[in-house]
Design a protein around this motif. Sequence first.
Motif, PDB file in Angstrom:
ATOM      1  N   ILE A   1       0.842  -1.200   0.000  1.00 34.59           N
ATOM      2  CA  ILE A   1       0.000   0.000   0.000  1.00 34.59           C
ATOM      3  C   ILE A   1       0.876   1.249   0.000  1.00 34.59           C
ATOM      4  O   ILE A   1       0.621   2.218  -0.720  1.00 34.59           O
ATOM      5  CB  ILE A   1      -0.949  -0.017   1.226  1.00 34.59           C
ATOM      6  CG1 ILE A   1      -1.853  -1.244   1.183  1.00 34.59           C
ATOM      7  CG2 ILE A   1      -1.777   1.250   1.292  1.00 34.59           C
ATOM      8  CD1 ILE A   1      -2.732  -1.347  -0.038  1.00 34.59           C
ATOM      9  N   SER A   2       1.949   1.199   0.800  1.00 37.32           N
ATOM     10  CA  SER A   2       2.859   2.338   0.869  1.00 37.32           C
ATOM     11  C   SER A   2       3.463   2.629  -0.508  1.00 37.32           C
ATOM     12  O   SER A   2       3.495   3.785  -0.945  1.00 37.32           O
ATOM     13  CB  SER A   2       3.951   2.038   1.885  1.00 37.32           C
ATOM     14  OG  SER A   2       5.019   2.922   1.742  1.00 37.32           O
ATOM     15  N   ASN A   3       3.928   1.581  -1.195  1.00 41.07           N
ATOM     16  CA  ASN A   3       4.526   1.783  -2.516  1.00 41.07           C
ATOM     17  C   ASN A   3       3.513   2.310  -3.515  1.00 41.07           C
ATOM     18  O   ASN A   3       3.818   3.199  -4.318  1.00 41.07           O
ATOM     19  CB  ASN A   3       5.131   0.481  -3.037  1.00 41.07           C
ATOM     20  CG  ASN A   3       6.395   0.106  -2.297  1.00 41.07           C
ATOM     21  OD1 ASN A   3       6.780   0.781  -1.356  1.00 41.07           O
ATOM     22  ND2 ASN A   3       7.046  -0.957  -2.714  1.00 41.07           N
ATOM     23  N   LEU A   4       2.298   1.781  -3.457  1.00 38.77           N
ATOM     24  CA  LEU A   4       1.254   2.238  -4.387  1.00 38.77           C
ATOM     25  C   LEU A   4       0.915   3.698  -4.128  1.00 38.77           C
ATOM     26  O   LEU A   4       0.810   4.505  -5.057  1.00 38.77           O
ATOM     27  CB  LEU A   4      -0.014   1.383  -4.225  1.00 38.77           C
ATOM     28  CG  LEU A   4      -0.001  -0.008  -4.834  1.00 38.77           C
ATOM     29  CD1 LEU A   4      -1.328  -0.698  -4.568  1.00 38.77           C
ATOM     30  CD2 LEU A   4       0.263   0.056  -6.334  1.00 38.77           C
ATOM     31  N   LEU A   5       0.758   4.013  -2.856  1.00 38.97           N
ATOM     32  CA  LEU A   5       0.355   5.376  -2.507  1.00 38.97           C
ATOM     33  C   LEU A   5       1.466   6.359  -2.838  1.00 38.97           C
ATOM     34  O   LEU A   5       1.214   7.438  -3.392  1.00 38.97           O
ATOM     35  CB  LEU A   5      -0.007   5.426  -1.015  1.00 38.97           C
ATOM     36  CG  LEU A   5      -0.497   6.769  -0.469  1.00 38.97           C
ATOM     37  CD1 LEU A   5      -1.605   7.339  -1.338  1.00 38.97           C
ATOM     38  CD2 LEU A   5      -0.985   6.617   0.967  1.00 38.97           C
ATOM     39  N   SER A   6       2.682   5.982  -2.532  1.00 37.85           N
ATOM     40  CA  SER A   6       3.815   6.844  -2.824  1.00 37.85           C
ATOM     41  C   SER A   6       3.890   7.121  -4.328  1.00 37.85           C
ATOM     42  O   SER A   6       4.093   8.254  -4.766  1.00 37.85           O
ATOM     43  CB  SER A   6       5.080   6.164  -2.321  1.00 37.85           C
ATOM     44  OG  SER A   6       6.198   6.555  -3.042  1.00 37.85           O
ATOM     45  N   ASN A   7       3.679   6.066  -5.101  1.00 40.50           N
ATOM     46  CA  ASN A   7       3.680   6.196  -6.550  1.00 40.50           C
ATOM     47  C   ASN A   7       2.545   7.101  -7.036  1.00 40.50           C
ATOM     48  O   ASN A   7       2.735   7.982  -7.868  1.00 40.50           O
ATOM     49  CB  ASN A   7       3.505   4.800  -7.143  1.00 40.50           C
ATOM     50  CG  ASN A   7       4.430   4.562  -8.281  1.00 40.50           C
ATOM     51  OD1 ASN A   7       5.615   4.848  -8.147  1.00 40.50           O
ATOM     52  ND2 ASN A   7       3.907   4.085  -9.384  1.00 40.50           N
ATOM     53  N   ALA A   8       1.358   6.834  -6.486  1.00 43.24           N
ATOM     54  CA  ALA A   8       0.186   7.604  -6.895  1.00 43.24           C
ATOM     55  C   ALA A   8       0.373   9.082  -6.551  1.00 43.24           C
ATOM     56  O   ALA A   8       0.070   9.969  -7.367  1.00 43.24           O
ATOM     57  CB  ALA A   8      -1.061   7.047  -6.215  1.00 43.24           C
ATOM     58  N   LEU A   9       0.895   9.345  -5.360  1.00 39.16           N
ATOM     59  CA  LEU A   9       1.126  10.736  -4.948  1.00 39.16           C
ATOM     60  C   LEU A   9       2.107  11.410  -5.894  1.00 39.16           C
ATOM     61  O   LEU A   9       1.969  12.581  -6.228  1.00 39.16           O
ATOM     62  CB  LEU A   9       1.677  10.789  -3.520  1.00 39.16           C
ATOM     63  CG  LEU A   9       0.652  10.692  -2.392  1.00 39.16           C
ATOM     64  CD1 LEU A   9       1.362  10.515  -1.061  1.00 39.16           C
ATOM     65  CD2 LEU A   9      -0.222  11.943  -2.358  1.00 39.16           C
ATOM     66  N   HIS A  10       3.074  10.615  -6.325  1.00 36.97           N
ATOM     67  CA  HIS A  10       4.093  11.161  -7.193  1.00 36.97           C
ATOM     68  C   HIS A  10       3.522  11.639  -8.527  1.00 36.97           C
ATOM     69  O   HIS A  10       3.962  12.629  -9.091  1.00 36.97           O
ATOM     70  CB  HIS A  10       5.167  10.117  -7.434  1.00 36.97           C
ATOM     71  CG  HIS A  10       6.346  10.653  -8.151  1.00 36.97           C
ATOM     72  ND1 HIS A  10       7.350  11.303  -7.486  1.00 36.97           N
ATOM     73  CD2 HIS A  10       6.657  10.687  -9.465  1.00 36.97           C
ATOM     74  CE1 HIS A  10       8.234  11.701  -8.368  1.00 36.97           C
ATOM     75  NE2 HIS A  10       7.848  11.335  -9.577  1.00 36.97           N
ATOM     76  N   TYR A  11       2.525  10.906  -9.033  1.00 36.14           N
ATOM     77  CA  TYR A  11       2.006  11.224 -10.364  1.00 36.14           C
ATOM     78  C   TYR A  11       0.691  11.980 -10.327  1.00 36.14           C
ATOM     79  O   TYR A  11       0.067  12.172 -11.360  1.00 36.14           O
ATOM     80  CB  TYR A  11       1.855   9.937 -11.179  1.00 36.14           C
ATOM     81  CG  TYR A  11       3.190   9.330 -11.527  1.00 36.14           C
ATOM     82  CD1 TYR A  11       3.995   9.943 -12.496  1.00 36.14           C
ATOM     83  CD2 TYR A  11       3.671   8.203 -10.892  1.00 36.14           C
ATOM     84  CE1 TYR A  11       5.231   9.417 -12.816  1.00 36.14           C
ATOM     85  CE2 TYR A  11       4.906   7.679 -11.202  1.00 36.14           C
ATOM     86  CZ  TYR A  11       5.683   8.289 -12.156  1.00 36.14           C
ATOM     87  OH  TYR A  11       6.916   7.780 -12.476  1.00 36.14           O
ATOM     88  N   THR A  12       0.229  12.333  -9.127  1.00 31.65           N
ATOM     89  CA  THR A  12      -1.044  13.052  -9.060  1.00 31.65           C
ATOM     90  C   THR A  12      -0.778  14.524  -8.813  1.00 31.65           C
ATOM     91  O   THR A  12      -0.073  14.882  -7.867  1.00 31.65           O
ATOM     92  CB  THR A  12      -1.924  12.457  -7.949  1.00 31.65           C
ATOM     93  OG1 THR A  12      -2.068  11.063  -8.200  1.00 31.65           O
ATOM     94  CG2 THR A  12      -3.287  13.108  -7.929  1.00 31.65           C
TER      95      THR A  12
END
Lengths: 476, 223
Positions: free
Chosen positions: A375-386
Motif C-alpha cells: 500500500i505504501s509503494n502504491l500510494l507513494s507512486n500515486a502521490l508522485h504522479y497526481t
Amino acid sequence: MKIDNAHQLKVTPGFRGWSIARQLAWLYALSASVMLIFASGFLYWVLITTLEKEDEQFLSSRVQVFDLILRAGNTEALEREISQENIGFSNSQYRAYSRILDESGRTLYEAHGMDREIPPAVFPDPNQLTGKAKKWRSTANRSYVLIAAQTGDNDTNRPKRLIHVALDETGEEILVSRYERYLIGVLLIGILVSAAVGIITAQRGMKPLADITRAAERITASQLHERIDVAQWPQELVSLARAFDAMLDRLEDSFSRLSQFSADLAHELRTPINNLRGEAEVALSKLRETNEYREILASSLEEYDRLSRMMDSLLFLARADSAQTMITSLTMDASTEIRKIIAFYEALAAEQNVSVICTGSGEMNADPILFRRVISNLLSNALHYTPVGGEITFSIRSMDGGIEVGCRDSGMGIAQEHLPKIFDRFYRISPSRNIKTEGAGLGLAIVKSIVDLHRGKIAVQSVVGQGTSVRLFFPA
Amino acid sequence: MHILIIEDEKKTSSFLSKGLSESGYIVDTTENGDEGLLLALDIDYDLIILDVMLPSRDGWSVLSMLRHAGKQMPVLFLTARDAIQDRVKGLELGADDYLIKPFAFSELLARVRLLLRRAPPRCNETLKIADLEIEFERQKATRGGNRLDLTSKEFALLSLLMRRAGEVLSRTLIAEQVWDINFDSDTNVIDVAIRRLRSKIDDPFEKKLIHTVRGVGYLFEDR
C-alpha cells in the motif's frame, strides 16, 4: 566405484524407452507379420480342406458306382470298371485302385497289382468307420487315401460285398509340400520386407523431428530472434514449432528485460559509488575547512542511505523470487491497514493538496508488514504522479474467493506502451534518472513480488490524462 | 556505563567504539567470540553489542552461554543476516534488540540508550524545553504561552522529539515510533512531516528548536 554405481543404475529400457522410430518399425513389422501369417494360414487351410473334400467325394462316388454295379449284379461291368479304372487318365497323378471282397474277406475282383501295393488288411473296418477315409503310406513310399464300404444286406438276392477304393495322392502331397515351401518363403520375405518398410517409414516419418531438433540447436542466447516455424512442417509438428516459437518469444523478452535490468543495476549502483569516490578524492586533494568536511560526510551519508535502501529492495526481490521468504499470513482488516498507511502519508498528501480516501472494508489473509509495504509503494507512486488538488481512492471489495484492493488516482496516467513494463525492476516511465524526484524504480516491482508471494493477481488500467487504477486481488 | 563490543570487522568495531566513547560510554572491544564470552562472564557490563558471525564462537553461542551462566545484561545483536528466522532465533535466545547491517549509527545510539534506560520513557504530565511546553495527558502544546494547533500525528512527533531531546533520531526510528511503519520507504514523508511541524512550532519564533542533522536525522535541542 562410481562406474559400478552407474552400471547398477542403468536400467534396460523397456519398449516405452525405445526411440519412436524403433517402436513404430517394430509395431509395423509385427502387425504386417501377423496379417501375413493369418492370411497365408487361412489360404493353406482352405487348400488342404478343399483337396481332402475332393478326394473324399471322388472316393465316395467310386463306391457309389460299385454299389450300383453290384446291385445290378453285372459282374462283367464290374470287372471292366476295375481293370479299366485308370486308362482314361494314364498320365494322371491321381490313380484309383478298387477291390471287391466277399463276406469272408476273400478277394473277388481287384485292380492289377493292387494286392502287392495295398493289401486288404490296411483298409479300415467299414463297420467302425463308415464313409470315413483313412490315410496310409505304402512300402513304396506312396501316399493313399483309403475307403471301405459294405454293400448288400441280409436279403438273399444281394450277397454282402466289401468295396475297397484307394486313391493315390502322392502327387497331391508333393503339391502341398511345394505349396508349404512357397508359403514359408513368401512369409519370410514378407516379414523381412515389412520390417524394412517399417524402419524406412518410421525413419522418414521421424525426420522432421530431427530437423526440428537441429533447428532448436541452432538457437543460442545470442540468436534468440531466430524462429522455427518458417519451414513446411507436417501438421503434427506445426503446433510444436509454434509452441517452441512462443517459448522463444518469452525467453527473448525475459532476456532483454534481464539485460536491461543488469544495465540499470550497474547504473544505479555506480552512480552513488561514483559520487562517494569523487567527493572523497576531491576532499583529500588539499586541506579544507571543517564545515566543508562535514558537508562532504553528510553528502556521503545520503549516498550510503540510497545504496543501502536499494540493496534492501534488491535483496527483498531476490528472496521473493527464490520463494524462500516465509510469509506470515494473518487475518486482518484491510481498511485498518490502509488507513494506517494513509496516516503515514498524510503530511505528504496535505503538502500536495491531494485527498486520499479509503472506501469499503473486508477481512483478508496476508502478511501485515508486506501488505503495508504494498500500500505504501502504491500510494507513494500515486502521490508522485497526481497533480495538486487531485484525488487518490483506495477501495476494498470482497470477491469470490478473496478480496480486491483497488488504488485509483486522478493523475497523469500511463501510456499504453509502458503498462506491461511498469512492474519491471528499475523501470521508469521518464528516461531521466532523477533520484531526488523518483525512487530507484523498484517500488512497483516489489508490489508485484509481494502480490505473487500471496498468490494474488495484479491488474493495471490507465488513461493518459485521467489517471491510473491498480487492482490487486488477494485470495482468501 | 560500560559497553562491550564483540565484532570481528575492525572498521565497524572502531567506529562503534569511537562513536559510543564520544557519547560518554566506556567501551571495550574484542574480535573473537571466545574472548568476548570470557570478558562478558568476568566483568559486569551494562550492555553487550554482539555480532553474529564471529571467529571461534558465533554470536548465538556467546549469547546462550551468557544467559546460561545467569548473566542478564542487555544484548544487542548486529548482523548482516536479516531473514525473519534469524531475527526470531536471536530474540528467542534472549537478545534484547536486533540491528541489521548496514545501520545508521544514530539509530544504534538511540537503541543503546533505550536499552540502558530500561525504564519506559518518561511520561510526565508536562515537559518543558525552552519556551515550548507540552501536556501529554491533554495533548496540548504551547510555545511562549500561545496554544499550538497540532494534528494528533504532529503531537506524537513533537512528543517523541521532546522526550528524546538531545538525541539525533533517524527517519527510520521516527517512522517506527510515530506511525508504526517498520520498513524503509523511499519517500521523504518524514521530512515533509517535520517541515510541517516546524512551520507551526519554529517558523513564527526567533529561536529554532528542531534541527536537521544532514544525512542522519533530526534533533530537538535548546541551543
